[in-house]
Design a protein around this motif. Structure first.
Motif, short mmCIF file in Angstrom:
data_model
loop_
_atom_site.label_atom_id
_atom_site.label_comp_id
_atom_site.label_asym_id
_atom_site.label_seq_id
_atom_site.Cartn_x
_atom_site.Cartn_y
_atom_site.Cartn_z
N ILE A 21 2.14 3.25 -16.74
CA ILE A 21 2.84 4.52 -16.91
C ILE A 21 3.35 5.08 -15.59
O ILE A 21 4.45 5.63 -15.53
N GLU A 22 2.60 4.93 -14.52
CA GLU A 22 3.06 5.45 -13.23
C GLU A 22 4.31 4.70 -12.75
O GLU A 22 5.23 5.31 -12.22
N CYS A 23 4.34 3.41 -12.95
CA CYS A 23 5.53 2.63 -12.57
C CYS A 23 6.71 2.99 -13.43
O CYS A 23 7.84 3.13 -12.94
N ARG A 24 6.47 3.19 -14.72
CA ARG A 24 7.57 3.54 -15.63
C ARG A 24 8.12 4.93 -15.32
O ARG A 24 9.34 5.12 -15.30
N VAL A 25 7.24 5.89 -15.06
CA VAL A 25 7.69 7.25 -14.74
C VAL A 25 8.43 7.26 -13.40
O VAL A 25 9.47 7.90 -13.26
N THR A 26 7.90 6.54 -12.44
CA THR A 26 8.56 6.46 -11.13
C THR A 26 9.95 5.85 -11.27
O THR A 26 10.93 6.35 -10.70
N ALA A 27 10.06 4.78 -12.06
CA ALA A 27 11.36 4.14 -12.26
C ALA A 27 12.33 5.08 -12.96
O ALA A 27 13.50 5.19 -12.56
N ALA A 28 11.87 5.79 -13.97
CA ALA A 28 12.75 6.72 -14.70
C ALA A 28 13.24 7.83 -13.77
O ALA A 28 14.43 8.17 -13.77
N ALA A 29 12.34 8.40 -12.99
CA ALA A 29 12.73 9.46 -12.05
C ALA A 29 13.69 8.91 -11.00
O ALA A 29 14.68 9.56 -10.64
N GLU A 44 0.82 -1.23 0.00
CA GLU A 44 0.00 0.00 0.00
C GLU A 44 0.85 1.28 0.00
O GLU A 44 0.32 2.38 -0.15
N GLU A 45 2.15 1.14 0.12
CA GLU A 45 3.04 2.30 0.13
C GLU A 45 3.01 2.97 -1.25
O GLU A 45 3.03 2.30 -2.28
N PRO A 46 2.94 4.31 -1.29
CA PRO A 46 2.96 5.01 -2.58
C PRO A 46 4.25 4.69 -3.35
O PRO A 46 5.30 4.41 -2.76
N LEU A 47 4.17 4.74 -4.67
CA LEU A 47 5.28 4.35 -5.52
C LEU A 47 6.59 5.08 -5.19
O LEU A 47 7.64 4.44 -5.06
N LEU A 48 6.55 6.41 -5.07
CA LEU A 48 7.78 7.15 -4.77
C LEU A 48 8.36 6.74 -3.42
O LEU A 48 9.57 6.58 -3.29
N ASP A 49 7.50 6.57 -2.43
CA ASP A 49 7.97 6.14 -1.11
C ASP A 49 8.59 4.75 -1.19
O ASP A 49 9.62 4.48 -0.57
N MET A 50 7.96 3.88 -1.97
CA MET A 50 8.44 2.51 -2.11
C MET A 50 9.87 2.51 -2.67
O MET A 50 10.75 1.85 -2.13
N VAL A 51 10.09 3.27 -3.73
CA VAL A 51 11.42 3.31 -4.35
C VAL A 51 12.42 4.00 -3.43
O VAL A 51 13.53 3.51 -3.23
N GLU A 52 12.04 5.13 -2.87
CA GLU A 52 12.95 5.86 -1.99
C GLU A 52 13.38 4.98 -0.81
O GLU A 52 14.57 4.88 -0.50
N LYS A 88 18.82 -0.51 -18.62
CA LYS A 88 18.31 -1.85 -18.30
C LYS A 88 17.75 -1.87 -16.87
O LYS A 88 16.68 -2.44 -16.62
N PHE A 89 18.46 -1.23 -15.96
CA PHE A 89 18.03 -1.18 -14.58
C PHE A 89 16.68 -0.48 -14.45
O PHE A 89 15.82 -0.89 -13.67
N GLU A 90 16.46 0.57 -15.24
CA GLU A 90 15.18 1.27 -15.21
C GLU A 90 14.04 0.33 -15.58
O GLU A 90 12.98 0.33 -14.94
N ARG A 91 14.24 -0.51 -16.58
CA ARG A 91 13.21 -1.47 -16.97
C ARG A 91 12.95 -2.49 -15.87
O ARG A 91 11.81 -2.85 -15.59
N VAL A 92 14.02 -2.96 -15.24
CA VAL A 92 13.88 -3.92 -14.14
C VAL A 92 13.10 -3.29 -12.98
O VAL A 92 12.22 -3.92 -12.40
N LEU A 93 13.44 -2.05 -12.66
CA LEU A 93 12.76 -1.35 -11.57
C LEU A 93 11.28 -1.13 -11.89
O LEU A 93 10.42 -1.36 -11.03
N ALA A 94 10.98 -0.71 -13.10
CA ALA A 94 9.57 -0.50 -13.48
C ALA A 94 8.79 -1.81 -13.37
O ALA A 94 7.65 -1.82 -12.89
N LYS A 95 9.39 -2.91 -13.80
CA LYS A 95 8.73 -4.21 -13.70
C LYS A 95 8.53 -4.62 -12.24
O LYS A 95 7.46 -5.11 -11.87
N ALA A 96 9.54 -4.38 -11.40
CA ALA A 96 9.42 -4.73 -9.98
C ALA A 96 8.28 -3.93 -9.34
O ALA A 96 7.50 -4.48 -8.55
N LEU A 97 8.18 -2.66 -9.68
CA LEU A 97 7.10 -1.83 -9.13
C LEU A 97 5.73 -2.32 -9.62
O LEU A 97 4.79 -2.44 -8.83
#
Length: 177
Positions: free
Chosen positions: A126-134, A60-68, A106-115
């Motif tokens: 799109i939200e996962c891809r944008v979050t991963a790119a940022a 349930e954690e927001p995407l940015l919080d999850m990555v951070e 490549k890492f960006e794609r892996v991160l977007a998929k993990a999210l």
């Protein structure tokens, strides 16, 4: 890696590496096609480590919080003087820094998929891809900041960068006709 750090990337030959590893040059080529591959092999598990850290975050954690939070966890548990030396070697060696950019893509794609997997969303969300790119942009900037000021960890800059991103994202768009 010791040879690269002591002598420099360009000055270290494959023969030097084979001798230090006590293997033949042919055996070395069985595992690595180039000196660049040797360097990048030390970072090969990082995308998987990030995906595992993402999977440990509350769904349930927001995407940015999850990555951070995943990035901070990894910075606190996996960074060392050796990893900083490796980052500096890559940054200071043109042949390596060019290859590093491809690894980030490549890492960006892996991160977007993990999210997307963690949030049970489609792989092209799109939200996962944008979050991963940022997040990858913040990771690169954080590494540069860490190399410029080694007394602070990359997580210090990373936290500030994620806060800045949230502030910018919270701004209403300037709609002009």
């Amino acid at each position: 890696m010791r040879l690269f750090l002591e002598r420099g990337f360009e000055a270290t030959t494959l023969d030097d590496i084979a001798a230090a590893a006590d293997v033949s040059r042919r055996s070395l080529f069985h595992y690595f096609g180039s000196k660049e591959e040797i360097v990048f092999s030390t970072k090969a598990d990082f995308p998987a480590l990030v995906a595992e850290a993402i999977n440990r975050r509350p769904v349930e954690e927001p995407l940015l919080d999850m990555v951070e939070n995943a990035f901070v966890e990894l910075a606190q548990t996996h960074l060392s003087e050796a990893s900083r030396d490796l980052a500096r070697l890559i940054q200071d060696t043109p042949a390596l820094s060019a290859g590093d950019q491809a690894k980030y893509e490549k890492f960006e794609r892996v991160l977007a998929k993990a999210l997307a997997d963690r949030k049970e969303r489609p792989q092209d969300d799109i939200e996962c891809r944008v979050t991963a790119a940022a997040a990858i942009g913040i990771l690169k900037l954080s590494t540069q900041a860490w190399l410029a000021a080694p007394e602070t960890g990359p997580d210090t800059f990373g936290r500030a960068a994620f806060a800045a991103l949230r502030e910018v994202a919270g701004q209403a768009p300037d709609v002009r006709e």
